[in-house]
Design an enzyme around this catalytic site. Structure first.
Site, mmCIF file in Angstrom:
data_model
loop_
_atom_site.group_PDB
_atom_site.id
_atom_site.type_symbol
_atom_site.label_atom_id
_atom_site.label_comp_id
_atom_site.label_asym_id
_atom_site.label_seq_id
_atom_site.Cartn_x
_atom_site.Cartn_y
_atom_site.Cartn_z
ATOM 1 N N VAL A 52 8.877 -3.935 18.191
ATOM 2 C CA VAL A 52 9.780 -4.275 17.086
ATOM 3 C C VAL A 52 9.329 -3.699 15.752
ATOM 4 O O VAL A 52 10.056 -3.795 14.761
ATOM 5 C CB VAL A 52 9.944 -5.807 16.956
ATOM 6 C CG1 VAL A 52 10.662 -6.371 18.168
ATOM 7 C CG2 VAL A 52 8.597 -6.496 16.748
ATOM 8 N N GLY A 53 8.157 -3.087 15.709
ATOM 9 C CA GLY A 53 7.735 -2.513 14.441
ATOM 10 C C GLY A 53 6.335 -1.955 14.497
ATOM 11 O O GLY A 53 5.590 -2.140 15.465
ATOM 12 N N GLU A 54 5.993 -1.252 13.439
ATOM 13 C CA GLU A 54 4.651 -0.697 13.293
ATOM 14 C C GLU A 54 4.299 -0.753 11.819
ATOM 15 O O GLU A 54 5.001 -0.175 10.989
ATOM 16 C CB GLU A 54 4.595 0.738 13.811
ATOM 17 C CG GLU A 54 3.200 1.294 13.900
ATOM 18 C CD GLU A 54 3.131 2.551 14.763
ATOM 19 O OE1 GLU A 54 2.028 3.109 14.883
ATOM 20 O OE2 GLU A 54 4.172 2.954 15.304
ATOM 21 N N GLY A 55 3.251 -1.485 11.485
ATOM 22 C CA GLY A 55 2.920 -1.698 10.084
ATOM 23 C C GLY A 55 1.554 -1.187 9.717
ATOM 24 O O GLY A 55 0.997 -0.304 10.381
ATOM 25 N N TYR A 57 -1.311 -2.437 10.015
ATOM 26 C CA TYR A 57 -2.446 -2.779 10.854
ATOM 27 C C TYR A 57 -2.288 -2.379 12.314
ATOM 28 O O TYR A 57 -3.255 -2.380 13.056
ATOM 29 C CB TYR A 57 -2.709 -4.287 10.770
ATOM 30 C CG TYR A 57 -2.882 -4.759 9.359
ATOM 31 C CD1 TYR A 57 -4.073 -4.546 8.692
ATOM 32 C CD2 TYR A 57 -1.850 -5.378 8.680
ATOM 33 C CE1 TYR A 57 -4.241 -4.950 7.381
ATOM 34 C CE2 TYR A 57 -2.006 -5.791 7.368
ATOM 35 C CZ TYR A 57 -3.198 -5.574 6.723
ATOM 36 O OH TYR A 57 -3.353 -5.969 5.426
ATOM 37 N N GLY A 58 -1.110 -2.082 12.749
ATOM 38 C CA GLY A 58 -0.924 -1.730 14.140
ATOM 39 C C GLY A 58 0.507 -1.945 14.586
ATOM 40 O O GLY A 58 1.419 -2.093 13.775
ATOM 41 N N ILE A 59 0.690 -1.963 15.890
ATOM 42 C CA ILE A 59 2.022 -2.074 16.479
ATOM 43 C C ILE A 59 2.377 -3.542 16.687
ATOM 44 O O ILE A 59 1.527 -4.357 17.043
ATOM 45 C CB ILE A 59 2.070 -1.317 17.821
ATOM 46 C CG1 ILE A 59 1.716 0.161 17.590
ATOM 47 C CG2 ILE A 59 3.447 -1.424 18.467
ATOM 48 C CD1 ILE A 59 1.584 0.958 18.870
ATOM 49 N N LYS A 75 0.821 -8.714 17.263
ATOM 50 C CA LYS A 75 0.320 -7.564 16.504
ATOM 51 C C LYS A 75 -0.906 -7.038 17.240
ATOM 52 O O LYS A 75 -1.896 -7.754 17.399
ATOM 53 C CB LYS A 75 -0.053 -7.965 15.077
ATOM 54 C CG LYS A 75 1.135 -8.313 14.198
ATOM 55 C CD LYS A 75 0.683 -8.627 12.785
ATOM 56 C CE LYS A 75 1.849 -9.075 11.917
ATOM 57 N NZ LYS A 75 2.793 -7.981 11.634
ATOM 58 N N ASP A 168 -0.528 -7.184 -0.168
ATOM 59 C CA ASP A 168 0.562 -6.294 0.255
ATOM 60 C C ASP A 168 1.879 -7.058 0.376
ATOM 61 O O ASP A 168 2.628 -6.885 1.338
ATOM 62 C CB ASP A 168 0.209 -5.621 1.584
ATOM 63 C CG ASP A 168 1.078 -4.400 1.870
ATOM 64 O OD1 ASP A 168 1.569 -3.780 0.903
ATOM 65 O OD2 ASP A 168 1.273 -4.063 3.052
#
Length: 345
Positions: A52-55, A57-59, A75, A168
């Protein structure tokens, strides 16, 4: 309705100090009392549904918890493994996050150490604030905006009381539970846990838009005030449906801030000329009325925003002080009652 802080308060200078115990109406829930940590699970407890996402810190994966049957977010964070194994500081810092139990902070449910990866299991939320802003045709106004900001500041104060600084805060790190009409802060404390340098925090340009001026100018102290600035930027964005400051580089971001708030001087921000990235040749802009940037806000809203966007981090309003601001008078009692119900008071 006056509300007190029970075990900790963020002071005006960004430090934290203990306070005497308060009465039953407290912003800080009983979750501040250290809770015993449960043992971690094994990776096979969670089945991946989809990415559902990648930020930063990781996937991030949407997963099924095979033990409880609930949907969770995972995460997956790669760790740098040296001769001594997985850094104990990362595991220890993340474990502290499991003590957070607040209605406006996304809950860390489990921590799984698997090979050279740390799997963080969070409650799952369908949407973030960034996605909602893209879908809306109008800005947030009135009571709706007040409730959102009050909830976010409650969550922020809870975490600052525990000495966690987010570093952040941005719309994509604010998740929404539409069913319960609540917003929640996500990814709290991970910056400290994984020692991510703020100047190289992420490749996303958007992160710049919410970054405090002291950070852009090279200050390394990371006081809680950096989060209040970011929250002020989110506040303005909700009220105008577009970012308040939108530079594509660090210097352009600074100039975007200067053009609205004026180029800071020693008279307006003591110590600014001593910061590593300050330049005496910065263009000199004169401050504009803040209302011109956020015409939808009333006088109280503009005053609160001005205090959140104060240049000097040691004079910037704290999350605790912001919660007492008159802007929230019409929603404070209802929101505090909701918080007390969550705490079982």
């Amino acid at each position: 309705m006056q509300v007190q802080v029970q075990e900790g308060q963020t002071a005006c200078d960004g430090s934290l100090r203990p306070l005497p115990s308060a009465g039953p109406a407290s912003f800080v829930p009983r979750s501040l009392r250290p809770a015993p940590l449960r043992g971690t699970s094994t990776p096979d407890r969670y089945s991946r549904i989809e990415k559902v996402g990648e930020g930063s810190y990781g996937i991030v994966y949407k997963c099924h918890d095979n033990f409880t049957g609930r949907t969770v977010a995972m995460k997956r964070i790669p760790l740098i493994v040296n001769d001594g194994g997985v850094p104990s500081t990362a595991v220890r810092e993340v474990s502290l996050l499991r003590e957070l139990n607040h209605p406006y902070v996304v809950r860390l449910l489990d921590v799984v150490l698997h090979e050279a990866k740390l799997l963080l299991i969070f409650e799952y939320m369908e949407q973030d604030l960034q996605g909602m802003l893209k879908q809306r045709n109008t800005a947030f106004v009135g009571g709706k905006l007040r409730r959102i900001m009050f909830q976010l500041l409650l969550g922020l104060h809870e975490c600052h009381s525990r000495r966690f600084v987010h570093r952040d805060i941005k719309p994509s790190n604010i998740l929404i539970d539409r069913k319960e009409s609540v917003v929640k802060l996500a990814d709290f404390g991970l910056g400290r846990a994984f020692r991510v340098p703020l100047q190289t925090y992420t490749t996303e340009v958007m992160t710049l838009w919410y970054r405090a001026p002291e950070v852009l100018l090279g200050d390394k102290q990371y006081l809680p005030a950096v989060d209040v600035w970011s929250m002020g930027c989110v506040f303005a964005e909700l009220a105008r449906r577009r970012s308040l400051f939108a530079g594509d580089t660090a210097i352009n971001q600074l100039f975007s801030i200067f053009q609205l708030l004026g180029t800071p001087t020693e008279a307006t921000w003591r110590g600014v000329t001593s910061l590593p990235h300050h330049n005496v040749n910065f263009p000199r802009w004169t401050a504009k009325p803040l209302r011109t940037a956020v015409p939808a806000l009333d006088d109280d809203g503009v005053d609160l925003l001005r205090r959140m966007l104060c240049y000097n981090p040691r004079e910037r309003i704290t999350a605790y002080e912001a919660l007492q601001h008159s802007y929230f008078d019409e929603v404070r009692e209802e929101e505090v009652e909701k918080l007390m119900r969550f705490n079982g008071a």
